[in-house]
Write an enzyme that holds these catalytic residues in place. Structure first.
Site, PDB file in Angstrom:
ATOM      1  N   LYS A 219       0.841  -1.196   0.000  1.00 46.30           N
ATOM      2  CA  LYS A 219       0.000   0.000   0.000  1.00 46.30           C
ATOM      3  C   LYS A 219       0.873   1.242   0.000  1.00 46.30           C
ATOM      4  O   LYS A 219       1.954   1.255   0.577  1.00 46.30           O
ATOM      5  CB  LYS A 219      -0.927  -0.008   1.226  1.00 46.30           C
ATOM      6  CG  LYS A 219      -0.207   0.187   2.526  1.00 46.30           C
ATOM      7  CD  LYS A 219      -1.143   0.153   3.728  1.00 46.30           C
ATOM      8  CE  LYS A 219      -0.322   0.238   5.005  1.00 46.30           C
ATOM      9  NZ  LYS A 219      -1.045  -0.019   6.211  1.00 46.30           N
ATOM     10  N   ASP A 247      -0.438  -8.997  11.122  1.00 48.03           N
ATOM     11  CA  ASP A 247      -0.005  -7.618  11.358  1.00 48.03           C
ATOM     12  C   ASP A 247       0.247  -7.431  12.853  1.00 48.03           C
ATOM     13  O   ASP A 247      -0.319  -8.156  13.685  1.00 48.03           O
ATOM     14  CB  ASP A 247      -1.068  -6.626  10.868  1.00 48.03           C
ATOM     15  CG  ASP A 247      -0.455  -5.304  10.418  1.00 48.03           C
ATOM     16  OD1 ASP A 247       0.756  -5.091  10.640  1.00 48.03           O
ATOM     17  OD2 ASP A 247      -1.183  -4.475   9.850  1.00 48.03           O
ATOM     18  N   GLY A 253      -8.445  -0.705  11.321  1.00 49.36           N
ATOM     19  CA  GLY A 253      -8.818  -1.904  10.572  1.00 49.36           C
ATOM     20  C   GLY A 253      -8.752  -1.715   9.065  1.00 49.36           C
ATOM     21  O   GLY A 253      -8.978  -2.668   8.316  1.00 49.36           O
TER      22      GLY A 253
HETATM   23  C1  R5P Z   1       1.528  -0.045  10.261  1.00 51.86           C
HETATM   24  O1  R5P Z   1       2.708   0.087   9.957  1.00 51.86           O
HETATM   25  C2  R5P Z   1       1.078  -1.092  11.224  1.00 51.86           C
HETATM   26  O2  R5P Z   1       1.867  -2.242  11.174  1.00 51.86           O
HETATM   27  C3  R5P Z   1      -0.379  -1.441  10.960  1.00 51.86           C
HETATM   28  O3  R5P Z   1      -0.481  -1.968   9.658  1.00 51.86           O
HETATM   29  C4  R5P Z   1      -1.254  -0.234  11.094  1.00 51.86           C
HETATM   30  O4  R5P Z   1      -1.035   0.406  12.312  1.00 51.86           O
HETATM   31  C5  R5P Z   1      -2.708  -0.625  10.992  1.00 51.86           C
HETATM   32  O5  R5P Z   1      -3.481   0.542  11.065  1.00 51.86           O
HETATM   33  P1  R5P Z   1      -4.982   0.544  10.579  1.00 51.86           P
HETATM   34  O6  R5P Z   1      -5.693  -0.598  11.241  1.00 51.86           O
HETATM   35  O7  R5P Z   1      -5.508   1.882  11.015  1.00 51.86           O
HETATM   36  O8  R5P Z   1      -4.986   0.424   9.090  1.00 51.86           O
END
Ligand code: R5P
Length: 342
Positions: A219, A247, A253
Site C-alpha cells: 500500500k 499484522d 482496521g
Molecule cells: C503499520 O505500519 C502497522 O503495522 C499497521 O499496519 C497499522 O497500524 C494498521 O493501522 P490501521 O488498522 O488503522 O490500518
C-alpha cells in the site's frame, strides 16, 4: 584493643557454580502491575503461582499515587503495564511512578514488561522537527531506573537500540499460531503481509506454520497519522487458498480489511487475520463485520472492551503463558531462544 573479626556470613548457596546472590534472586521477585490490563497481569501471576501487587490509586485531582505493599530490598521488581490506547499517557505515568517507587524502595533489579508498548509507531524521524516518541519513552524508563525491558512484537525491532539496557521482544505468533493452525488447511495456505513493513513478520509466521509461501499487499499511504491507505497492489497467488493476514497492530482496521477485500478479489478461499495488538479504534469493528475476514485472532496485550470481546468475528488469545514463561526465564537467567521456536 582487639580487632573485630568478621564472622562468615550465612549463605543461601546450594550449587557451588552459582553465587549466593544468584540463588537469592531466583526465589525473590515481586510482580507489580498498573491499571492497564489487570486480567492479563492476574493470569501471569496465577501461572507463576505468585502474588500480584496493584499499587496504583488516583488522587482526587487525577494524579497518580503509588504505594508498593511489600518490601523490595535486594529483590527483582517485575512491573507489568500495557501502555495502551486510549489511556496511553495515563498508563505511562503509572509505569513511571511504579519504576520510581521500586527504585527508591531499593529493588535490586527492575524489569518493565510492556505487552503493548505505546508510541512504538513513532520510531523514526521521518519529517523535520518531530519527536522520536518511542525512543523518548524508552529513555525515560531507563532514566528512572529500569534495567530491562520485555515487549511483544514491538512495531520496529530496531527500537531495542534506543537504550543500552537489555530489551527482549517476544513474538505473539508463539501464542497465535497454535490457535489458528487447527482452523486452516495447512497444505493450501498462504501467509500475507498487509504492507511492506510486515513482510519479515509474515516470513516468521510462515516458518511457524512450516510454509515457504508468503504474499504481500503493497500500500502507498499518506504520511498523515491515521490516514487511510491510498492505493494497493498485490503480489502472490491466493487462488482457492486459505490465507492468514498477519499484522502487529490493528488500529482502524483499514489496512487489514482493504487487504482482505483485495485477497477476495484475487480468489482467496477463506481469509483469517492474526493480530498482536488490537487497538480497534474508529469504526474498526463495523469494518471487520463488513469485511470478507472470517475471524480475527488477536492477543490480550490490550485489555479489550466488552464489544470487542463479544464480536462474533474476533477471538482473543492470551499472552499470559508466553509472558509468564519469559518472566520466569528472565528472572532465573535462562535463555529465551526456545520461546522463539515453534
Ligand atoms: C503499520 O505500519 C502497522 O503495522 C499497521 O499496519 C497499522 O497500524 C494498521 O493501522 P490501521 O488498522 O488503522 O490500518
Amino acid at each position: 584493643m582487639s580487632l573485630d573479626v568478621e564472622k562468615p556470613r550465612p549463605t543461601l548457596q546450594t550449587d557451588s557454580r552459582e553465587s549466593s546472590q544468584t540463588v537469592f534472586r531466583r526465589n525473590d521477585f515481586e510482580l507489580i502491575t498498573g491499571q492497564s490490563n489487570p486480567g492479563l497481569a492476574s493470569q501471569i501471576a496465577e501461572i507463576l503461582e505468585h502474588k500480584l501487587d496493584s499499587p496504583i490509586t488516583l488522587f482526587k485531582d487525577g494524579e497518580v499515587d503509588v504505594k508498593i505493599s511489600r518490601n523490595l530490598r535486594r529483590k527483582h521488581a517485575v512491573l507489568i503495564q500495557s501502555t495502551s490506547p486510549p489511556h496511553v499517557n495515563d498508563y505511562y505515568m503509572e509505569l513511571f511512578m511504579m519504576v520510581d517507587a521500586a527504585r527508591r524502595a531499593s529493588a535490586d533489579e527492575i524489569t518493565a514488561v510492556l505487552p503493548y508498548f505505546g508510541y512504538s509507531r513513532k520510531d523514526r524521524k521521518d519529517q523535520p522537527r518531530v519527536a522520536l516518541s518511542a525512543s523518548a519513552v524508552a529513555n525515560i524508563l531507563v532514566g528512572l531506573g529500569v534495567d530491562r525491558v520485555l515487549t511483544v512484537d514491538i512495531h520496529a525491532e530496531q527500537a531495542q537500540g534506543y537504550i543500552l539496557q537489555p530489551w527482549d521482544n517476544l513474538h505473539a505468533s508463539y501464542a497465535l499460531v497454535p490457535r489458528i493452525a487447527p482452523q486452516v488447511d495447512k497444505n493450501n495456505l498462504v501467509i500475507i503481509a498487509p504492507d511492506f513493513g510486515a513482510a519479515t513478520r509474515a516470513r516468521k509466521y510462515a516458518a511457524a506454520f512450516g510454509l515457504l509461501a508468503i504474499g504481500m499487499v503493497y500500500k502507498e499511504r499518506d504520511v498523515k497519522p491515521n490516514s487511510k491507505s491510498n492505493s494497493m497492489f498485490f503480489i502472490g497467488d491466493v487462488k482457492d487458498k486459505d490465507v492468514v493476514i498477519v499484522d502487529d497492530i490493528l488500529n482502524t482496521g483499514s489496512t487489514m480489511c482493504d487487504g482482505a477485500t483485495m485477497l477476495e478479489a484475487n480468489g482467496a478461499r477463506r481469509i483469517f487475520a492474526a493480530v498482536t495488538h488490537g487497538v480497534f479504534s474508529d469504526d474498526a469493528l463495523e469494518r471487520i463485520s463488513a469485511s470478507p475476514i472470517q475471524k480475527v485472532y488477536v492477543t490480550d496485550s490490550i485489555n479489550q472492551r466488552e464489544e470487542v470481546r463479544n464480536h462474533p468475528k474476533i477471538e482473543i488469545v492470551s499472552l499470559a503463558p508466553l509472558l509468564a514463561e519469559a518472566i520466569q526465564r528472565v528472572h532465573t537467567g535462562e535463555g529465551l531462544t526456545s520461546l522463539f521456536q515453534h
